[in-house]
Scaffold this motif. Structure first.
Motif: not given
Length: 222
Positions: A30-33, A35-40, A151-155
């Motif tokens: 799984p991709p750990p993080v 760029a979108t997450m880091l910039m949120d 601030g929420t990612y994924g299903a």
């Protein structure tokens, strides 16, 4: 000039090699993080779940909403791109013609925003994941890295936030509402949709029947 050419060649080869390593790695890990997450600025809430733990209703819903030809194309939908160009040339709100594969490539390996440079990288990574991951893995990664709320990612994180339940048991209306909010998750309400979001969610729910009837999501479960 010869020295510059050699330097450019080394940079290109280095980039190709690194991108292949990353794509092959994320085929299994799984991709750990992103760029979108880091910039949120709102932080990150996420919880990776394998596709087997995500209800098929959500797979069907995102195909109905985002990419009806997901199982047919090899990463790019020429017709959708042409239509987007025509709509944008006519003025008004800018619309894209990106497939789920393109969105996954952008979300995992690149950054948000337009520009031809990023689009070029996006095309390269889309080509790679289509050939090295396959449709099921693309869908699995997409549903785990897509922004589903502030601030929420994924299903899974989205399902817990909006419905206090696992993504493994989403109903058709719930899945349709999540899919309706995906393009603008910070602005469209999933819990209490109104106006356009509500109407769009109903439209997606209706399209889901067509997707399932015509097997437009079958490639994910082969």
């Amino acid at each position: 000039m010869l020295r510059l050419t050699r330097i450019l060649a080394k940079i290109i080869l280095w980039f190709i090699g690194l991108s292949l390593v990353l794509v092959l790695l994320f085929r299994f890990v799984p991709p750990p993080v992103t760029a979108t997450m880091l910039m949120d600025a709102n932080g990150i809430t996420k919880d990776w779940e394998p596709l087997s733990n995500i209800d098929r209703n959500l797979v069907t819903a995102v195909i109905a909403a985002e990419d009806g030809k997901f199982c047919q194309h090899t990463g790019f939908d020429a017709e959708a791109i042409e239509q987007a160009i025509e709509r944008n040339a006519a003025g008004g709100r800018i619309r894209g013609g990106s497939t789920i594969s393109q969105q996954t490539a952008k979300n995992v390996f690149l950054w948000q925003g337009g520009g031809y440079v990023r689009k070029g990288f996006e095309a390269w990574f889309t080509f790679l994941i289509e050939h090295l991951w396959g449709k099921r893995r693309i869908m699995e990664v997409y549903l785990n890295v897509a922004e589903t709320g502030i601030g929420t990612y994924g299903a899974e994180a989205g399902a817990q936030r909006y419905f206090n339940k696992s993504a493994a048991s989403l109903t058709r209306p719930e899945a349709a509402r999540m899919a309706a909010a995906l393009p603008l998750p910070k602005k469209r309400s999933v819990s209490n949709p109104t106006g356009f979001t509500r109407r769009y969610g109903n439209t997606i729910a209706a399209r889901m029947g067509v997707v399932r009837r015509d097997g437009l999501d079958a490639c994910v479960y082969e």
